[in-house]
Structure formats: C-alpha cells, structure tokens
Motif scaffolding. Structure first.
Motif, PDB file in Angstrom:
ATOM      1  N   THR A 230       2.215 -36.995  37.480  1.00 43.73           N
ATOM      2  CA  THR A 230       2.106 -37.203  38.925  1.00 43.73           C
ATOM      3  C   THR A 230       1.833 -38.671  39.223  1.00 43.73           C
ATOM      4  O   THR A 230       0.964 -39.286  38.601  1.00 43.73           O
ATOM      5  CB  THR A 230       0.969 -36.346  39.508  1.00 43.73           C
ATOM      6  OG1 THR A 230       1.195 -34.980  39.163  1.00 43.73           O
ATOM      7  CG2 THR A 230       0.909 -36.482  41.020  1.00 43.73           C
ATOM      8  N   ASP A 231       2.598 -39.240  40.172  1.00 45.10           N
ATOM      9  CA  ASP A 231       2.369 -40.639  40.522  1.00 45.10           C
ATOM     10  C   ASP A 231       1.204 -40.760  41.498  1.00 45.10           C
ATOM     11  O   ASP A 231       0.565 -39.769  41.875  1.00 45.10           O
ATOM     12  CB  ASP A 231       3.650 -41.291  41.061  1.00 45.10           C
ATOM     13  CG  ASP A 231       4.097 -40.735  42.407  1.00 45.10           C
ATOM     14  OD1 ASP A 231       3.262 -40.162  43.133  1.00 45.10           O
ATOM     15  OD2 ASP A 231       5.292 -40.892  42.738  1.00 45.10           O
ATOM     16  N   ALA A 232       0.914 -41.991  41.931  1.00 40.83           N
ATOM     17  CA  ALA A 232      -0.254 -42.239  42.765  1.00 40.83           C
ATOM     18  C   ALA A 232      -0.154 -41.576  44.129  1.00 40.83           C
ATOM     19  O   ALA A 232      -1.167 -41.368  44.806  1.00 40.83           O
ATOM     20  CB  ALA A 232      -0.464 -43.744  42.932  1.00 40.83           C
ATOM     21  N   SER A 233       1.065 -41.232  44.542  1.00 43.03           N
ATOM     22  CA  SER A 233       1.272 -40.568  45.833  1.00 43.03           C
ATOM     23  C   SER A 233       1.258 -39.053  45.705  1.00 43.03           C
ATOM     24  O   SER A 233       1.491 -38.335  46.684  1.00 43.03           O
ATOM     25  CB  SER A 233       2.602 -41.022  46.443  1.00 43.03           C
ATOM     26  OG  SER A 233       2.602 -42.412  46.657  1.00 43.03           O
ATOM     27  N   GLY A 234       1.025 -38.549  44.492  1.00 43.88           N
ATOM     28  CA  GLY A 234       0.975 -37.122  44.270  1.00 43.88           C
ATOM     29  C   GLY A 234       2.311 -36.476  44.010  1.00 43.88           C
ATOM     30  O   GLY A 234       2.415 -35.250  43.950  1.00 43.88           O
ATOM     31  N   VAL A 235       3.364 -37.295  43.837  1.00 45.30           N
ATOM     32  CA  VAL A 235       4.692 -36.765  43.553  1.00 45.30           C
ATOM     33  C   VAL A 235       4.774 -36.415  42.069  1.00 45.30           C
ATOM     34  O   VAL A 235       4.524 -37.250  41.204  1.00 45.30           O
ATOM     35  CB  VAL A 235       5.792 -37.774  43.920  1.00 45.30           C
ATOM     36  CG1 VAL A 235       7.168 -37.222  43.578  1.00 45.30           C
ATOM     37  CG2 VAL A 235       5.705 -38.109  45.410  1.00 45.30           C
ATOM     38  N   ALA A 236       5.119 -35.173  41.775  1.00 46.50           N
ATOM     39  CA  ALA A 236       5.134 -34.688  40.387  1.00 46.50           C
ATOM     40  C   ALA A 236       6.540 -34.744  39.807  1.00 46.50           C
ATOM     41  O   ALA A 236       7.522 -34.460  40.494  1.00 46.50           O
ATOM     42  CB  ALA A 236       4.605 -33.264  40.327  1.00 46.50           C
ATOM     43  N   THR A 237       6.623 -35.125  38.533  1.00 50.21           N
ATOM     44  CA  THR A 237       7.890 -35.135  37.803  1.00 50.21           C
ATOM     45  C   THR A 237       7.710 -34.361  36.509  1.00 50.21           C
ATOM     46  O   THR A 237       6.824 -34.679  35.709  1.00 50.21           O
ATOM     47  CB  THR A 237       8.341 -36.573  37.484  1.00 50.21           C
ATOM     48  OG1 THR A 237       8.500 -37.297  38.702  1.00 50.21           O
ATOM     49  CG2 THR A 237       9.668 -36.561  36.730  1.00 50.21           C
ATOM     50  N   GLY A 238       8.525 -33.335  36.303  1.00 55.94           N
ATOM     51  CA  GLY A 238       8.446 -32.549  35.084  1.00 55.94           C
ATOM     52  C   GLY A 238       9.186 -33.210  33.937  1.00 55.94           C
ATOM     53  O   GLY A 238      10.249 -33.792  34.121  1.00 55.94           O
ATOM     54  N   VAL A 239       8.596 -33.149  32.743  1.00 56.67           N
ATOM     55  CA  VAL A 239       9.224 -33.661  31.522  1.00 56.67           C
ATOM     56  C   VAL A 239       9.277 -32.501  30.532  1.00 56.67           C
ATOM     57  O   VAL A 239       8.260 -32.111  29.965  1.00 56.67           O
ATOM     58  CB  VAL A 239       8.427 -34.843  30.932  1.00 56.67           C
ATOM     59  CG1 VAL A 239       9.066 -35.322  29.640  1.00 56.67           C
ATOM     60  CG2 VAL A 239       8.339 -35.989  31.940  1.00 56.67           C
ATOM     61  N   PRO A 240      10.444 -31.907  30.320  1.00 55.48           N
ATOM     62  CA  PRO A 240      10.529 -30.690  29.516  1.00 55.48           C
ATOM     63  C   PRO A 240      10.466 -30.964  28.013  1.00 55.48           C
ATOM     64  O   PRO A 240      10.652 -32.087  27.557  1.00 55.48           O
ATOM     65  CB  PRO A 240      11.906 -30.130  29.891  1.00 55.48           C
ATOM     66  CG  PRO A 240      12.716 -31.350  30.218  1.00 55.48           C
ATOM     67  CD  PRO A 240      11.756 -32.303  30.877  1.00 55.48           C
ATOM     68  N   THR A 241      10.196 -29.900  27.247  1.00 53.87           N
ATOM     69  CA  THR A 241      10.350 -29.973  25.798  1.00 53.87           C
ATOM     70  C   THR A 241      11.840 -30.052  25.483  1.00 53.87           C
ATOM     71  O   THR A 241      12.656 -29.410  26.117  1.00 53.87           O
ATOM     72  CB  THR A 241       9.756 -28.724  25.131  1.00 53.87           C
ATOM     73  OG1 THR A 241       8.376 -28.645  25.474  1.00 53.87           O
ATOM     74  CG2 THR A 241       9.884 -28.780  23.620  1.00 53.87           C
ATOM     75  N   MET A 242      12.197 -30.881  24.485  1.00 57.59           N
ATOM     76  CA  MET A 242      13.606 -31.063  24.148  1.00 57.59           C
ATOM     77  C   MET A 242      13.805 -30.935  22.641  1.00 57.59           C
ATOM     78  O   MET A 242      12.840 -30.906  21.866  1.00 57.59           O
ATOM     79  CB  MET A 242      14.091 -32.430  24.639  1.00 57.59           C
ATOM     80  CG  MET A 242      14.025 -32.591  26.152  1.00 57.59           C
ATOM     81  SD  MET A 242      14.581 -34.218  26.721  1.00 57.59           S
ATOM     82  CE  MET A 242      16.342 -34.127  26.329  1.00 57.59           C
ATOM     83  N   ASN A 243      15.066 -30.875  22.231  1.00 60.38           N
ATOM     84  CA  ASN A 243      15.404 -30.852  20.809  1.00 60.38           C
ATOM     85  C   ASN A 243      14.872 -32.116  20.136  1.00 60.38           C
ATOM     86  O   ASN A 243      15.161 -33.233  20.575  1.00 60.38           O
ATOM     87  CB  ASN A 243      16.930 -30.763  20.654  1.00 60.38           C
ATOM     88  CG  ASN A 243      17.355 -30.570  19.210  1.00 60.38           C
ATOM     89  OD1 ASN A 243      16.712 -31.052  18.289  1.00 60.38           O
ATOM     90  ND2 ASN A 243      18.443 -29.861  19.015  1.00 60.38           N
ATOM     91  N   ASN A 244      14.111 -31.944  19.072  1.00 65.62           N
ATOM     92  CA  ASN A 244      13.465 -33.085  18.423  1.00 65.62           C
ATOM     93  C   ASN A 244      14.227 -33.632  17.223  1.00 65.62           C
ATOM     94  O   ASN A 244      13.697 -34.481  16.499  1.00 65.62           O
ATOM     95  CB  ASN A 244      12.047 -32.696  17.986  1.00 65.62           C
ATOM     96  CG  ASN A 244      11.106 -32.530  19.165  1.00 65.62           C
ATOM     97  OD1 ASN A 244      11.159 -33.285  20.120  1.00 65.62           O
ATOM     98  ND2 ASN A 244      10.246 -31.527  19.098  1.00 65.62           N
ATOM     99  N   ASP A 245      15.445 -33.196  17.012  1.00 64.65           N
ATOM    100  CA  ASP A 245      16.230 -33.720  15.888  1.00 64.65           C
ATOM    101  C   ASP A 245      16.439 -35.224  16.053  1.00 64.65           C
ATOM    102  O   ASP A 245      16.948 -35.696  17.075  1.00 64.65           O
ATOM    103  CB  ASP A 245      17.590 -33.029  15.808  1.00 64.65           C
ATOM    104  CG  ASP A 245      17.485 -31.569  15.401  1.00 64.65           C
ATOM    105  OD1 ASP A 245      16.414 -31.172  14.901  1.00 64.65           O
ATOM    106  OD2 ASP A 245      18.475 -30.824  15.586  1.00 64.65           O
ATOM    107  N   GLY A 246      16.035 -35.987  15.044  1.00 66.28           N
ATOM    108  CA  GLY A 246      16.222 -37.431  15.078  1.00 66.28           C
ATOM    109  C   GLY A 246      15.245 -38.180  15.945  1.00 66.28           C
ATOM    110  O   GLY A 246      15.421 -39.381  16.183  1.00 66.28           O
TER     111      GLY A 246
END
Length: 361
Positions: A230-246
């Motif tokens: 969440t940024d300072a203005s309270g706007v949320a951004t999701g960061v998903p789990t991803m394939n970890n190959d490499g």
C-alpha cells in the motif's frame, strides 16, 4: 489505442530499432579507412537523438543504457540497463514487456529519481495509469546541457523541473550522469542537485522514494506467497506468487542484513546478486556520505524494487527516526549515488565494501 499507449508503442519501436542498429555493427563490408576511424572512437560513446528524446550510451561497441524522456513518461529514466554481456538487469514492462515478468507498479521503470511527498504531491507513484493528476507531480526534461564521450568515462548533464499539475515549478534539478565500463563491470554515477527556486519545499517523511531501480524478473527473490503493498495514499497493489524457475535474487547490505530483511534498514550500500541465463550478476547501489539522510534507509523489496530512500525515515523506521527534510527558497541539496553492475561473478560483501571505500573517500 489511447494517447499514452500510442506513445509507448512508438517509443518501443524506437528502442527496438536502436538495438538492432547497434547489434548489426561490425566491420564486414567496410573499408580499412572506415575501420580505422571506428577504432579511433571513444570507448564510451554517448549518442544524442533529440527526435527520439534519448541519449544512448555505448561501451566498447555494446549498448549499455539510454537516458530517455518521452512525453508518455512522468519522469526521465535510464532504460534499459544492460550488463557487459548484454543481459538487461531492468524489467521490460510497461515499455517492452517480456514473457513471465510482473506487471505491477507501472511507475517502476528502469532507474529513476523522485519522491512520494513534495509539498504534499506524490511524484513517485505517478504514471500513465493515473487519470486524476491533481495530487501528483511529474518531472519534465528541460534541456541537455552537455554530452561528452571519452575513453575512461562518458558524461551527460541534464536540466529537469519538478512541477505540479498546473505546471508550476517546485524544484529544479541539475543532474550529472557519469558512465564507466571496463571488462565485465559497468558503473553509473548519478549526481542530482535539487533547488527550490520559488519558495520553501517540504519533502515530508514518506516511504516512496527516492533512487529507484526495477529489476528483471530473474533478479527478484523467489516469491513464496502473494502480497499486497500500500502506498502513502492507501492505494493497494497486489503482487502475486509466480513461477520461481530461474529466480535467484538475494539482497545483502553493508550491515550484513540479507534478503527481504534489508527493507527498512540503514546502510552504506546494498548489493543484489542473481543469475540471468548463464551470467552471474551483482548489482550494487552505493550511498555517498555527504547525502542528506546518510546513511540511507533501503526501500528494497523482493519482488524487484531496489531503492535507496534517505528522506523516508519515519515511515521506514516505524517511527523511531524522523527527518522531514525541507529546502528554503533558493536553497539546494545534492544527492550522489553510484550503481555498479558486476558480470560473470557473484560479488561477496568484501568486494562491494572495497569499492565503496574507494569511491566514498
């Protein structure tokens, strides 16, 4: 296709054409005179292209990076940034997307310099994704003051304005980039002087800052779980789990802190090690002792945001420290950083520390 997407599309084509032109260099079909002329060129060549709104940096005939300032971006950036072997350490999206990389935080592009609270305006989070610009500021490229190629270094001097949505100038920025490269190492010095020409400027403690680099997917930490930031203005951004190959990234700070624990700590430098294809890579950001807020706090995230934030002390220290930096009318402050890209080796803390001591003295 909307205006910003058309701009990005056109600029992507320019980057692709520039890369193809550089890649197709060589001596085949050229006269001896032409070859001799090329051999007399400076090792580190800066190529100014006003029409494309960029300056390319070529080291030993290989593309290193470009200073770009298209109208579609809310600030000038260095993008992309390559190792000596030609692998990009920067994320491609949103300008030139690559398969398998993240598409979060569109304001994270290349290497940039801005801040999340300048007289109450957010410069950090601004991008073409923001429709209502009233609470955001942007940085305008004003002029290229000097372009110098050389055998030891190339120097680019630029003038920028930090403006609000009405076009009023809050800060002027005069920045010098110094590009160096030898063997498998590449170096960028970014020296920015900010001046408040029209009145007091407050840069209140905010976690969104200040010198930022968004890395290629391979240099991220392996993602173990989805997260929301969440940024300072309270706007949320999701960061998903991803394939970890490499995916092989790992942070290490000058204080011996590793991995995700680097976030919110202070230190002279942080290195990020990883591997792209068969190339072992380390990227280090170094803070200079005369910088405001030294030693900087690190706003470094495992998903690929690698940033030094000397001014966000209250936000990054959980309230233990507080700076609330400000400039009076006519006052200036200088921020100096070095970025080192090491190729074909996994750099241990001793090497980066030796390089830091040599530079900082």
């Amino acid at each position: 296709m909307n205006f910003h997407k058309q701009k990005l599309f056109n600029y992507t084509a320019l980057i692709t054409l520039s890369a193809m032109t550089i890649a197709c260099g060589g001596t085949e079909g050229k006269t001896e005179t032409e070859q001799d002329s090329e051999q007399m060129k400076d090792r580190i060549e800066l190529v100014q292209d006003d029409a494309a709104k960029k300056v390319d940096v070529i080291i030993d005939g290989k593309f290193f990076t470009s200073y770009i300032y298209p109208d579609s971006l809310e600030k000038p950036v260095l993008y992309p940034i390559n190792t000596a072997n030609g692998n990009a350490i920067t994320r491609g999206w949103p300008v030139t997307p690559r398969p398998g990389e993240r598409v979060d935080h569109p304001h994270h592009l290349g290497l940039w310099f801005n801040y999340g609270d300048v007289n109450g305006l957010d410069f950090w989070n601004n991008s073409s994704a923001i429709k209502d610009k009233t609470k955001y500021g942007h940085i305008v490229h004003k002029s290229i003051k000097s372009v110098k190629s050389g055998n030891e270094e190339g120097i680019l001097e630029v003038s920028l304005d930090w403006v609000n949505n009405a076009g009023e100038v809050l800060l002027t920025e005069n920045t010098t980039f110094i590009f160096r490269g030898k063997d498998d190492q590449r170096t960028i010095d970014r020296i920015a002087t900010l001046t408040a020409p029209n009145g007091e400027v407050k840069m209140t403690d905010n976690k969104e800052g200040m010198l930022g680099l968004r890395t290629a997917r391979q240099l991220e930490h392996p993602s173990n779980k989805p997260e929301i930031f969440t940024d300072a203005s309270g706007v949320a951004t999701g960061v998903p789990t991803m394939n970890n190959d490499g995916i092989t990234g790992m942070y290490l700070s000058s204080e011996g802190v590793e991995g995700d624990d680097v976030w919110g700590t202070r230190g002279d430098w942080v290195s990020l090690t990883g591997k792209i294809k068969d190339e072992n890579i380390s990227v280090a950001i170094l803070d200079f002792p005369s910088n405001p807020g030294y030693p900087t706090y690190w706003h470094a995230r495992g998903y690929g945001l690698f940033a030094a934030n000397p001014l966000g002390q209250k936000a990054l220290s959980d309230g233990k420290d507080e700076l609330n930096f400000k400039l009076a009318k006519g006052e200036s402050a200088t921020f100096k950083y070095r970025i080192i890209i090491y190729s074909n080796e996994t750099v241990l803390d001793g090497q980066v520390n030796r390089d830091y001591i040599e530079w900082a003295k």
